[in-house]
Design an enzyme around this catalytic site. Structure first.
Site, PDB file in Angstrom:
ATOM      1  N   CYS A 137       0.728  -1.242  -0.114  1.00  0.00           N
ATOM      2  CA  CYS A 137      -0.183  -0.010  -0.173  1.00  0.00           C
ATOM      3  C   CYS A 137       1.089   1.339  -0.323  1.00  0.00           C
ATOM      4  O   CYS A 137       1.010   2.159   1.335  1.00  0.00           O
ATOM      5  CB  CYS A 137      -1.032  -0.009   0.883  1.00  0.00           C
ATOM      6  SG  CYS A 137      -1.930   1.516   1.320  1.00  0.00           S
ATOM      7  N   CYS A 140      -0.516   4.429   2.367  1.00  0.00           N
ATOM      8  CA  CYS A 140      -0.108   3.658   3.665  1.00  0.00           C
ATOM      9  C   CYS A 140       1.439   4.598   3.670  1.00  0.00           C
ATOM     10  O   CYS A 140       1.666   5.142   5.241  1.00  0.00           O
ATOM     11  CB  CYS A 140      -0.759   2.259   3.861  1.00  0.00           C
ATOM     12  SG  CYS A 140      -2.046   1.772   3.231  1.00  0.00           S
ATOM     13  N   ASP A 141       1.871   3.756   3.379  1.00  0.00           N
ATOM     14  CA  ASP A 141       3.162   3.668   3.608  1.00  0.00           C
ATOM     15  C   ASP A 141       4.092   4.858   2.491  1.00  0.00           C
ATOM     16  O   ASP A 141       5.491   4.640   3.229  1.00  0.00           O
ATOM     17  CB  ASP A 141       4.151   2.062   3.920  1.00  0.00           C
ATOM     18  CG  ASP A 141       3.138   1.256   4.638  1.00  0.00           C
ATOM     19  OD1 ASP A 141       2.736   1.785   5.553  1.00  0.00           O
ATOM     20  OD2 ASP A 141       2.626   0.119   4.409  1.00  0.00           O
TER      21      ASP A 141
END
Length: 318
Positions: A137, A140-141
Site C-alpha cells: 500500500c 499507507c506507507d
C-alpha cells in the site's frame, strides 16, 4: 451436523476495520452481532506496523493495536467474536444460512466484510519483512520512503499508480517487471516512462529480499529471466503493485461480482443479484472497494452497513 436453534439478527463476516466498525454500531443498537473473524483476523491492519493516517492518533498507532482496540470496543457493547472460517453460505433462502465447520448459523441479515488480500510474491524473506520495508500500500506507507531508493514490483496499472505516487517521497523508484511487455494502459505507462525518478527493469524477478535478520529491507537479489544474470539492487523499501484478491469467491452466483471478483454495491453497501437490490445482505470495506482501500474508508462503509441493517431489521419488525 449441528443446527443452531436461534436465528441471529446480524452476522458479520470479517474482523478487519470495516467488520469491527459494523460490529460496534450494530452492538450499540442492541443487535448482538456475531462476528466471524475469518482466516485473516484483523484484516490488512493486522500486518501493518505504524498507521499515521487514522484520525485521532496524532502520534500514529500500530495496526494490531488499532484492531485490538476496535475489538474491545465492539465486545464492550455486546458483540460476540468467534474464531471461525466460513465453509459455505446460502443467500438464496431466508433466514440466510451460513455453515462454519460442522455448525450452521441462521441469520436475518449479513454484512460481508471479508476484505481483499494483497497478492504477494510468496518469498519467505518477503513475508518476513511485511511491515518492515515490504508493503502492498503506497498511500499507507509512502511517507516513510522520503529521500530513499525503493522498488515497485509489477507491470500493470496498479504498479504504475504506485510508482507515480511514490515519486512524491522517494528519491528513486525502480519498477521491476517480470516480462518485456507491460500490462498497463498506454497512458499510465507513458506517464511512468516520462517521469525522471522512475527507472525500469524488464524480464526481471525478485529472488530474495535482503535484511531479514535486521528486520529492515537492505536490498533485493534479482534474476534476469532473459539473460540469466543475477544482480543486487540496493533499495530500502519494496512495494507490491500486482493487485489484490477480493475474498468474495464463495458468494459467486448469489450476489453480483465484477470481473475481478469484487462485490458490486449500490450506494457503497447495498448488494445486488442480477442488478436488483438484495435485501438483508450488505458489503463493506475492501471486498467492495477497489479504489481507496484505506482503514478510514473501510470504517466508514462498516458504519453505513450497520445503519442500513438496523433500518432493515426495523422494517422486518425485529
Amino acid at each position: 451436523m449441528h443446527d443452531s436453534p436461534e436465528v441471529r439478527d446480524v452476522l458479520i463476516l470479517g474482523s478487519g476495520c470495516s467488520g469491527l466498525t459494523a460490529a460496534i454500531y450494530a452492538a450499540r443498537a442492541n443487535l448482538k452481532p456475531l462476528v466471524l473473524e475469518g482466516h485473516e483476523p484483523g484484516g490488512q491492519l493486522s500486518i501493518t506496523t505504524l498507521v499515521e493516517n487514522f484520525p485521532g492518533w496524532p502520534e500514529g498507532v500500530q495496526g494490531p493495536e488499532l484492531v485490538d482496540n476496535m475489538k474491545k470496543q465492539a465486545v464492550r457493547f455486546g458483540a460476540e467474536l468467534r474464531m471461525a472460517h466460513l465453509t459455505s453460505v446460502d443467500l438464496l433462502r431466508f433466514p440466510f444460512e451460513v455453515q462454519v465447520g460442522k455448525d450452521i448459523i441462521h441469520t436475518r441479515s449479513i454484512i460481508i466484510a471479508s476484505g481483499a488480500s494483497a497478492r504477494w510474491l510468496g518469498l519467505p524473506s518477503e513475508q518476513a519483512l511485511i511491515g518492515f520495508g515490504v508493503s502492498s500500500c503506497a498511500t499507507c506507507d509512502g511517507f516513510f520512503t522520503a529521500g530513499k531508493e525503493i522498488a515497485v514490483i509489477g507491470g500493470g496499472d496498479s504498479a504504475m499508480e504506485e510508482a507515480l505516487f511514490l515519486t512524491r517521497f522517494a528519491s528513486k523508484v525502480t519498477l521491476i517487471n517480470r516480462s518485456e511487455a507491460f500490462r498497463a494502459s498506454r497512458i499510465m505507462l507513458e506517464r511512468a516512462i516520462e517521469h525522471p525518478q522512475i527507472h525500469f527493469l524488464h524480464n526481471t524477478v525478485v529472488e530474495e529480499v535482503l535484511g531479514v535478520e535486521e528486520r529492515d529491507v537492505r536490498g533485493l537479489m534479482l534474476h534476469n529471466r532473459k539473460t540469466g544474470e543475477r544482480s543486487h539492487l540496493p533499495v530500502q523499501f519494496m512495494f507490491l503493485g500486482i493487485g489484490h484478491e477480493p475474498n468474495a469467491s464463495m458468494f459467486k452466483g448469489q450476489i453480483d461480482l465484477d470481473d475481478d471478483g469484487y462485490v458490486k454495491t449500490e450506494h457503497n453497501v447495498f448488494t445486488t443479484r442480477q442488478g436488483v437490490q438484495l435485501h438483508g445482505v450488505y458489503a463493506c470495506g475492501d471486498v467492495q472497494d477497489r479504489r481507496y482501500r484505506q482503514a478510514i474508508t473501510a470504517a466508514g462503509t462498516g458504519c453505513m452497513a450497520a445503519l442500513e441493517v438496523e433500518k432493515y431489521l426495523e422494517e422486518l419488525g425485529k
